[in-house]
Write a protein that holds these residues in place. Structure first.
Motif, PDB file in Angstrom:
ATOM      1  N   VAL A  50      -2.386  18.679  60.747  1.00  0.00           N
ATOM      2  CA  VAL A  50      -2.574  19.083  59.352  1.00  0.00           C
ATOM      3  C   VAL A  50      -2.342  20.583  59.198  1.00  0.00           C
ATOM      4  O   VAL A  50      -2.421  21.345  60.168  1.00  0.00           O
ATOM      5  CB  VAL A  50      -3.989  18.717  58.842  1.00  0.00           C
ATOM      6  N   PHE A  51      -2.048  20.964  57.962  1.00  0.00           N
ATOM      7  CA  PHE A  51      -1.867  22.380  57.604  1.00  0.00           C
ATOM      8  C   PHE A  51      -2.828  22.714  56.478  1.00  0.00           C
ATOM      9  O   PHE A  51      -2.894  22.004  55.471  1.00  0.00           O
ATOM     10  CB  PHE A  51      -0.425  22.640  57.155  1.00  0.00           C
ATOM     11  N   LYS A  52      -3.581  23.801  56.651  1.00  0.00           N
ATOM     12  CA  LYS A  52      -4.547  24.212  55.638  1.00  0.00           C
ATOM     13  C   LYS A  52      -3.847  25.058  54.592  1.00  0.00           C
ATOM     14  O   LYS A  52      -3.358  26.159  54.874  1.00  0.00           O
ATOM     15  CB  LYS A  52      -5.678  25.013  56.284  1.00  0.00           C
ATOM     16  N   ALA A  53      -3.754  24.551  53.379  1.00  0.00           N
ATOM     17  CA  ALA A  53      -3.006  25.223  52.312  1.00  0.00           C
ATOM     18  C   ALA A  53      -3.723  26.495  51.874  1.00  0.00           C
ATOM     19  O   ALA A  53      -4.950  26.516  51.731  1.00  0.00           O
ATOM     20  CB  ALA A  53      -2.831  24.288  51.124  1.00  0.00           C
ATOM     21  N   HIS A  54      -2.959  27.544  51.658  1.00  0.00           N
ATOM     22  CA  HIS A  54      -3.494  28.796  51.128  1.00  0.00           C
ATOM     23  C   HIS A  54      -2.390  29.496  50.342  1.00  0.00           C
ATOM     24  O   HIS A  54      -1.206  29.357  50.648  1.00  0.00           O
ATOM     25  CB  HIS A  54      -4.002  29.700  52.252  1.00  0.00           C
ATOM     26  N   PRO A  55      -2.769  30.254  49.307  1.00  0.00           N
ATOM     27  CA  PRO A  55      -1.747  30.911  48.469  1.00  0.00           C
ATOM     28  C   PRO A  55      -1.053  32.043  49.226  1.00  0.00           C
ATOM     29  O   PRO A  55      -1.681  32.761  50.002  1.00  0.00           O
ATOM     30  CB  PRO A  55      -2.549  31.432  47.278  1.00  0.00           C
ATOM     31  N   VAL A  56       0.244  32.189  48.987  1.00  0.00           N
ATOM     32  CA  VAL A  56       1.037  33.260  49.581  1.00  0.00           C
ATOM     33  C   VAL A  56       1.874  33.914  48.486  1.00  0.00           C
ATOM     34  O   VAL A  56       2.060  33.361  47.407  1.00  0.00           O
ATOM     35  CB  VAL A  56       1.956  32.720  50.700  1.00  0.00           C
ATOM     36  N   ALA A  57       2.370  35.118  48.794  1.00  0.00           N
ATOM     37  CA  ALA A  57       3.210  35.839  47.838  1.00  0.00           C
ATOM     38  C   ALA A  57       4.611  35.225  47.831  1.00  0.00           C
ATOM     39  O   ALA A  57       5.244  35.091  48.872  1.00  0.00           O
ATOM     40  CB  ALA A  57       3.281  37.315  48.204  1.00  0.00           C
ATOM     41  N   LEU A  58       5.078  34.858  46.641  1.00  0.00           N
ATOM     42  CA  LEU A  58       6.388  34.244  46.481  1.00  0.00           C
ATOM     43  C   LEU A  58       7.207  35.027  45.470  1.00  0.00           C
ATOM     44  O   LEU A  58       6.661  35.770  44.655  1.00  0.00           O
ATOM     45  CB  LEU A  58       6.257  32.791  46.017  1.00  0.00           C
ATOM     46  N   PHE A  59       8.512  34.855  45.536  1.00  0.00           N
ATOM     47  CA  PHE A  59       9.403  35.501  44.587  1.00  0.00           C
ATOM     48  C   PHE A  59      10.729  34.776  44.593  1.00  0.00           C
ATOM     49  O   PHE A  59      11.097  34.128  45.577  1.00  0.00           O
ATOM     50  CB  PHE A  59       9.621  36.987  44.945  1.00  0.00           C
ATOM     51  N   ASP A  60      11.454  34.871  43.477  1.00  0.00           N
ATOM     52  CA  ASP A  60      12.829  34.383  43.426  1.00  0.00           C
ATOM     53  C   ASP A  60      13.731  35.476  43.983  1.00  0.00           C
ATOM     54  O   ASP A  60      13.473  36.666  43.807  1.00  0.00           O
ATOM     55  CB  ASP A  60      13.238  34.051  41.987  1.00  0.00           C
ATOM     56  N   ARG A  61      14.811  35.078  44.631  1.00  0.00           N
ATOM     57  CA  ARG A  61      15.650  36.036  45.331  1.00  0.00           C
ATOM     58  C   ARG A  61      17.104  35.904  44.900  1.00  0.00           C
ATOM     59  O   ARG A  61      17.623  34.810  44.754  1.00  0.00           O
ATOM     60  CB  ARG A  61      15.547  35.814  46.848  1.00  0.00           C
ATOM     61  N   THR A  62      17.733  37.081  44.685  1.00  0.00           N
ATOM     62  CA  THR A  62      19.164  37.151  44.424  1.00  0.00           C
ATOM     63  C   THR A  62      19.773  38.089  45.455  1.00  0.00           C
ATOM     64  O   THR A  62      19.260  39.183  45.668  1.00  0.00           O
ATOM     65  CB  THR A  62      19.441  37.671  43.001  1.00  0.00           C
ATOM     66  N   GLU A  63      20.870  37.675  46.078  1.00  0.00           N
ATOM     67  CA  GLU A  63      21.508  38.484  47.109  1.00  0.00           C
ATOM     68  C   GLU A  63      22.809  39.087  46.600  1.00  0.00           C
ATOM     69  O   GLU A  63      23.504  38.486  45.777  1.00  0.00           O
ATOM     70  CB  GLU A  63      21.779  37.642  48.357  1.00  0.00           C
ATOM     71  N   ALA A  64      23.123  40.287  47.090  1.00  0.00           N
ATOM     72  CA  ALA A  64      24.352  40.979  46.693  1.00  0.00           C
ATOM     73  C   ALA A  64      24.749  41.948  47.797  1.00  0.00           C
ATOM     74  O   ALA A  64      23.986  42.194  48.742  1.00  0.00           O
ATOM     75  CB  ALA A  64      24.143  41.725  45.375  1.00  0.00           C
ATOM     76  N   LEU A  65      25.949  42.485  47.675  1.00  0.00           N
ATOM     77  CA  LEU A  65      26.448  43.512  48.588  1.00  0.00           C
ATOM     78  C   LEU A  65      26.644  44.810  47.811  1.00  0.00           C
ATOM     79  O   LEU A  65      27.126  44.792  46.674  1.00  0.00           O
ATOM     80  CB  LEU A  65      27.774  43.084  49.221  1.00  0.00           C
ATOM     81  N   GLY A  66      26.265  45.924  48.420  1.00  0.00           N
ATOM     82  CA  GLY A  66      26.428  47.227  47.776  1.00  0.00           C
ATOM     83  C   GLY A  66      26.770  48.295  48.796  1.00  0.00           C
ATOM     84  O   GLY A  66      26.592  48.107  50.007  1.00  0.00           O
ATOM     85  N   THR A  67      27.248  49.414  48.316  1.00  0.00           N
ATOM     86  CA  THR A  67      27.620  50.543  49.173  1.00  0.00           C
ATOM     87  C   THR A  67      26.617  51.676  48.981  1.00  0.00           C
ATOM     88  O   THR A  67      26.291  52.030  47.843  1.00  0.00           O
ATOM     89  CB  THR A  67      29.033  51.046  48.838  1.00  0.00           C
ATOM     90  N   ALA A  68      26.144  52.219  50.089  1.00  0.00           N
ATOM     91  CA  ALA A  68      25.186  53.326  50.028  1.00  0.00           C
ATOM     92  C   ALA A  68      25.879  54.599  49.540  1.00  0.00           C
ATOM     93  O   ALA A  68      26.948  54.954  50.033  1.00  0.00           O
ATOM     94  CB  ALA A  68      24.565  53.554  51.405  1.00  0.00           C
ATOM     95  N   ARG A  69      25.259  55.260  48.568  1.00  0.00           N
ATOM     96  CA  ARG A  69      25.788  56.516  48.037  1.00  0.00           C
ATOM     97  C   ARG A  69      24.673  57.557  48.022  1.00  0.00           C
ATOM     98  O   ARG A  69      23.499  57.234  47.900  1.00  0.00           O
ATOM     99  CB  ARG A  69      26.333  56.312  46.621  1.00  0.00           C
ATOM    100  N   SER A  70      25.076  58.824  48.140  1.00  0.00           N
ATOM    101  CA  SER A  70      24.105  59.917  48.127  1.00  0.00           C
ATOM    102  C   SER A  70      23.528  60.111  46.737  1.00  0.00           C
ATOM    103  O   SER A  70      24.129  59.736  45.730  1.00  0.00           O
ATOM    104  CB  SER A  70      24.769  61.216  48.585  1.00  0.00           C
TER     105      SER A  70
END
Length: 368
Positions: A50-70
């Motif tokens: 068995v697994f004891k249920a407990h609340p956890v932090a959740l979020f919807d996720r969107t992924e993308a690619l970006g370039t680091a700039r100064s």
């Protein structure tokens, strides 16, 4: 009497059919006996995990690619033609705002500045002398006005020469790190010739695009996580700082900007980064995917109630990630979810716990 009845029946039916009927009758009697529990004997307990249920932090996720700039980035170049007299920096050096980087030949301008400064000093002395004489009415007002005009012209000339000297003296417009030197002393520079680069990379800007369909629920300040192949295993936290005012009509995507603190200097401008954008942050329940059973369009969990018996409950599911499922309705904190061994469990059947999971073996971050 039973023998006589069997003899009568056997006389009416062929021997092979009589034998078949007798075998069927005995089978039914044995099954009926097996289904009757012995007095005082209870149903056998089924061992489960068995697994004891407990609340956890959740979020919807969107992924993308970006370039680091100064935060700030510029190419240091000459504004006017001239010959390099002295280079005052090293490759990769950190400089302060206003620090001199390159000095170009300016002997002629310095000589002109000296002459103009001397003329201005002479005009000011003459103005002071004429003002004294004019107070005693020993000089004409016109002479004083002419000297003031000459002093104004000399001041303007000094400003012009000083501006040209400033153009021949290249300074850092802001604090940051210089790049590789691209010139040598004595080189003849033309306007626009790149001498080096200057970047303030204490803060990294990430520009990236996402489909316009992912805009719902996004706002400035949303948290992001970024990573790159150049630094395997490292993640960088930041926040969304800007959303473009228009959607690209061709790609139906929109430009976003995020910022990451980079005072430790680990990120270098130009890096390709994977960006994970978080939205709809909330508290919820995640269970292993193997614990959820499905019948048509309905989902069910097998639970162990307070009496130690099995309960099959309909639930509503949400996001799926890393082999886990979000339960949006039908589950409460601290309830025991059967994750293994529920294949032959029936409602109301006593259960025995062979193992209890306090946490899931994989990360509980959820996303689409």
């Amino acid at each position: 009497m039973l023998y006589n009845r069997c003899s009568v029946i056997s006389d009416k039916f062929p021997p092979y059919l009589f034998g078949l009927l007798l075998t069927l009758l005995l089978t039914l009697l044995l099954c009926a006996c097996d289904n009757q529990p012995l007095p005082g004997k209870q149903a056998e307990e089924r061992p489960v995990v068995v697994f004891k249920a407990h609340p956890v932090a959740l979020f919807d996720r969107t992924e993308a690619l970006g370039t680091a700039r100064s935060r700030e980035s510029v190419e240091i170049s000459a504004r006017i033609a001239g010959r390099v007299e002295k280079i005052l920096f090293r490759d990769g050096q950190q400089v302060k705002a206003g620090q001199v980087i390159v000095r170009m030949e300016q002997d002629e301008e310095q000589a002109q500045l000296g002459a103009a400064t001397a003329q201005l000093a002479e005009h000011r002395r003459e103005i002071k002398r004429l003002e004294t004489l004019l107070a005693r009415k020993a000089a004409a007002r016109r002479d004083l006005d002419e000297r003031k005009t000459l002093a104004t012209v000399a001041t303007s000339t000094i400003k012009q020469i000083t501006a040209r000297i400033d153009e021949l003296t290249l300074k850092a417009p802001f604090a940051g790190g210089l790049g590789i030197r691209r010139i040598s002393p004595g080189a003849m520079l033309q306007p626009g010739t790149v001498i080096t680069t200057l970047d303030d990379a204490t803060l990294i800007k990430l520009d990236f695009t996402i489909p316009s369909t992912e805009l719902e629920g996004l706002s400035v300040g949303a948290a992001i996580q970024a990573s790159c192949d150049a630094l395997p295993g490292a993640t960088f936290s930041g926040s969304l700082t800007g959303i473009d005012s228009r959607i690209d009509p061709v790609t139906r995507s929109i430009l976003l900007r995020a910022e990451i603190d980079n005072r430790d200097g680990r990120l270098i401008p130009g890096m390709l980064m994977r960006i994970e954008l978080r939205k709809h942050e909330r508290q919820g329940f995640m269970v292993p995917e193997e614990s959820v059973t499905q019948k048509q369009d309905k989902h069910f969990l097998t639970l162990m109630n307070a009496e130690g018996k099995a309960e099959i409950r309909p639930v509503e599911t949400g996001l799926r990630r890393h082999g886990q499922v979000e339960i949006t309705a039908g589950l409460a904190a601290d309830e025991l979810v059967v994750v293994r061994g529920m294949g032959f469990v029936k409602p109301g059947q006593p259960l025995s716990v062979s193992e209890t999971w306090q946490s899931l073996p994989l990360p509980t971050a959820a996303g689409r």
